[in-house]
Design a protein around this motif. Structure first.
Motif, PDB file in Angstrom:
ATOM      1  N   PHE A  61      29.222   8.763 -22.620  1.00 53.09           N
ATOM      2  CA  PHE A  61      29.393   7.754 -23.599  1.00 53.09           C
ATOM      3  C   PHE A  61      30.351   8.163 -24.534  1.00 53.09           C
ATOM      4  CE2 PHE A  61      25.596  10.075 -25.065  1.00 53.09           C
ATOM      5  CZ  PHE A  61      26.073  10.375 -26.367  1.00 53.09           C
ATOM      6  N   GLN A  62      30.876   9.349 -24.596  1.00 47.32           N
ATOM      7  CA  GLN A  62      31.765   9.940 -25.682  1.00 47.32           C
ATOM      8  C   GLN A  62      32.489  11.022 -25.217  1.00 47.32           C
ATOM      9  OE1 GLN A  62      32.387   8.210 -28.825  1.00 47.32           O
ATOM     10  NE2 GLN A  62      34.100   9.598 -28.806  1.00 47.32           N
ATOM     11  N   GLY A  63      33.794  10.995 -25.591  1.00 49.84           N
ATOM     12  CA  GLY A  63      34.640  12.312 -25.211  1.00 49.84           C
ATOM     13  C   GLY A  63      35.371  12.810 -26.370  1.00 49.84           C
ATOM     14  N   ILE A  64      35.132  13.893 -26.707  1.00 51.60           N
ATOM     15  CA  ILE A  64      36.000  14.572 -28.007  1.00 51.60           C
ATOM     16  C   ILE A  64      36.828  15.726 -27.744  1.00 51.60           C
ATOM     17  CG2 ILE A  64      35.535  15.830 -30.040  1.00 51.60           C
ATOM     18  CD1 ILE A  64      34.089  13.093 -30.290  1.00 51.60           C
ATOM     19  N   TYR A  65      38.026  15.583 -28.053  1.00 51.98           N
ATOM     20  CA  TYR A  65      39.039  16.658 -27.873  1.00 51.98           C
ATOM     21  C   TYR A  65      38.855  17.857 -29.191  1.00 51.98           C
ATOM     22  CZ  TYR A  65      41.513  14.228 -24.303  1.00 51.98           C
ATOM     23  OH  TYR A  65      41.739  13.497 -22.906  1.00 51.98           O
ATOM     24  N   LEU A  66      38.852  19.268 -28.848  1.00 48.62           N
ATOM     25  CA  LEU A  66      39.032  20.032 -29.933  1.00 48.62           C
ATOM     26  C   LEU A  66      40.039  20.870 -29.505  1.00 48.62           C
ATOM     27  CD1 LEU A  66      35.273  21.331 -30.037  1.00 48.62           C
ATOM     28  CD2 LEU A  66      36.142  19.678 -31.621  1.00 48.62           C
ATOM     29  N   SER A  67      40.738  21.304 -30.603  1.00 44.80           N
ATOM     30  CA  SER A  67      41.562  22.528 -30.661  1.00 44.80           C
ATOM     31  C   SER A  67      40.949  23.798 -30.151  1.00 44.80           C
ATOM     32  CB  SER A  67      42.350  22.950 -31.949  1.00 44.80           C
ATOM     33  OG  SER A  67      41.484  23.330 -32.869  1.00 44.80           O
ATOM     34  N   PRO A  68      41.456  24.780 -29.538  1.00 49.34           N
ATOM     35  CA  PRO A  68      40.926  26.007 -29.478  1.00 49.34           C
ATOM     36  C   PRO A  68      40.083  26.718 -30.601  1.00 49.34           C
ATOM     37  CG  PRO A  68      42.963  25.924 -28.385  1.00 49.34           C
ATOM     38  CD  PRO A  68      42.976  24.897 -29.112  1.00 49.34           C
ATOM     39  N   GLN A  69      40.944  26.589 -31.584  1.00 49.31           N
ATOM     40  CA  GLN A  69      40.290  27.058 -32.999  1.00 49.31           C
ATOM     41  C   GLN A  69      39.071  26.452 -33.477  1.00 49.31           C
ATOM     42  OE1 GLN A  69      43.572  25.941 -32.542  1.00 49.31           O
ATOM     43  NE2 GLN A  69      44.621  27.969 -32.781  1.00 49.31           N
ATOM     44  N   GLN A  70      39.101  25.077 -33.234  1.00 50.84           N
ATOM     45  CA  GLN A  70      37.825  24.257 -33.405  1.00 50.84           C
ATOM     46  C   GLN A  70      36.787  24.637 -32.567  1.00 50.84           C
ATOM     47  OE1 GLN A  70      36.810  22.338 -36.294  1.00 50.84           O
ATOM     48  NE2 GLN A  70      38.898  23.428 -37.076  1.00 50.84           N
ATOM     49  N   ALA A  71      36.949  24.694 -31.397  1.00 49.88           N
ATOM     50  CA  ALA A  71      36.175  25.126 -30.461  1.00 49.88           C
ATOM     51  C   ALA A  71      35.444  26.493 -30.901  1.00 49.88           C
ATOM     52  CB  ALA A  71      36.732  25.124 -28.794  1.00 49.88           C
ATOM     53  N   LYS A  72      36.404  27.346 -31.022  1.00 49.72           N
ATOM     54  CA  LYS A  72      35.715  28.839 -31.557  1.00 49.72           C
ATOM     55  C   LYS A  72      34.698  28.714 -32.669  1.00 49.72           C
ATOM     56  CE  LYS A  72      35.785  33.290 -31.255  1.00 49.72           C
ATOM     57  NZ  LYS A  72      35.420  33.968 -29.951  1.00 49.72           N
ATOM     58  N   ALA A  73      35.374  27.716 -33.604  1.00 47.17           N
ATOM     59  CA  ALA A  73      34.393  27.536 -34.957  1.00 47.17           C
ATOM     60  C   ALA A  73      33.259  27.068 -34.485  1.00 47.17           C
ATOM     61  CB  ALA A  73      35.200  26.528 -35.787  1.00 47.17           C
ATOM     62  N   LEU A  74      33.229  25.963 -33.553  1.00 43.44           N
ATOM     63  CA  LEU A  74      32.061  25.414 -33.131  1.00 43.44           C
ATOM     64  C   LEU A  74      30.903  26.174 -32.322  1.00 43.44           C
ATOM     65  CD1 LEU A  74      30.303  22.755 -32.545  1.00 43.44           C
ATOM     66  CD2 LEU A  74      31.320  22.432 -30.453  1.00 43.44           C
ATOM     67  N   GLN A  75      31.575  27.109 -31.575  1.00 44.48           N
ATOM     68  CA  GLN A  75      30.601  28.360 -31.125  1.00 44.48           C
ATOM     69  C   GLN A  75      30.106  28.957 -32.087  1.00 44.48           C
ATOM     70  OE1 GLN A  75      33.060  31.324 -29.185  1.00 44.48           O
ATOM     71  NE2 GLN A  75      31.192  32.015 -28.070  1.00 44.48           N
ATOM     72  N   ASN A  76      30.606  29.473 -33.152  1.00 45.81           N
ATOM     73  CA  ASN A  76      30.154  30.146 -34.376  1.00 45.81           C
ATOM     74  C   ASN A  76      29.084  29.604 -35.038  1.00 45.81           C
ATOM     75  OD1 ASN A  76      32.061  32.281 -33.775  1.00 45.81           O
ATOM     76  ND2 ASN A  76      33.408  31.669 -35.256  1.00 45.81           N
ATOM     77  N   VAL A  77      29.277  28.229 -35.297  1.00 43.62           N
ATOM     78  CA  VAL A  77      28.247  27.263 -35.956  1.00 43.62           C
ATOM     79  C   VAL A  77      27.024  27.243 -34.891  1.00 43.62           C
ATOM     80  CG1 VAL A  77      27.782  25.082 -36.777  1.00 43.62           C
ATOM     81  CG2 VAL A  77      29.768  26.116 -37.562  1.00 43.62           C
TER      82      VAL A  77
END
Length: 109
Positions: A61-77
């Motif tokens: 139902f939803q696709g979200i694009y993330l930059s590699p930097q935001q993906a890394k930040a999401l991993q940390n969170v």
């Protein structure tokens, strides 16, 4: 509706919901990546309506694009929040069947 948060360095962050904001539940997340970004596709699996025991139907139902930097930040969170959750409520165990799904790799479109 907006909410302002003051961070430890006194930076103020204001969070505002857009007119089309929505909350949704997902029990399926597929991740695709390219050299430029990560693409997270959220969906649901309804185990009550599966066509066959060896066939799993996922409704995305939803696709979200993330930059590699935001993906890394999401991993940390997520890492920090999961550690906190497990400290409070106990270890999270994954169902063995959750490990069997392999999403084909390829470019993000």
């Amino acid at each position: 509706m907006s909410q302002t948060i003051t961070q430890s360095d006194n930076t103020k962050v204001t969070l505002t919901k857009s007119s089309d904001y929505r909350d949704s539940y997902a029990n399926s997340v597929q991740v695709r990546l390219s050299i430029w970004d990560f693409f997270l596709v959220f969906g649901t699996v309804d185990t009550n309506t599966q066509p066959a025991p060896d066939h799993i139907q996922i409704t995305n139902f939803q696709g979200i694009y993330l930059s590699p930097q935001q993906a890394k930040a999401l991993q940390n969170v997520l890492t920090n929040n999961l550690a906190q959750y497990e400290k409070t409520f106990g270890a999270i165990s994954l169902d063995a069947s959750a490990q069997r799904f392999v999403v084909p790799s390829g470019p993000v479109h």
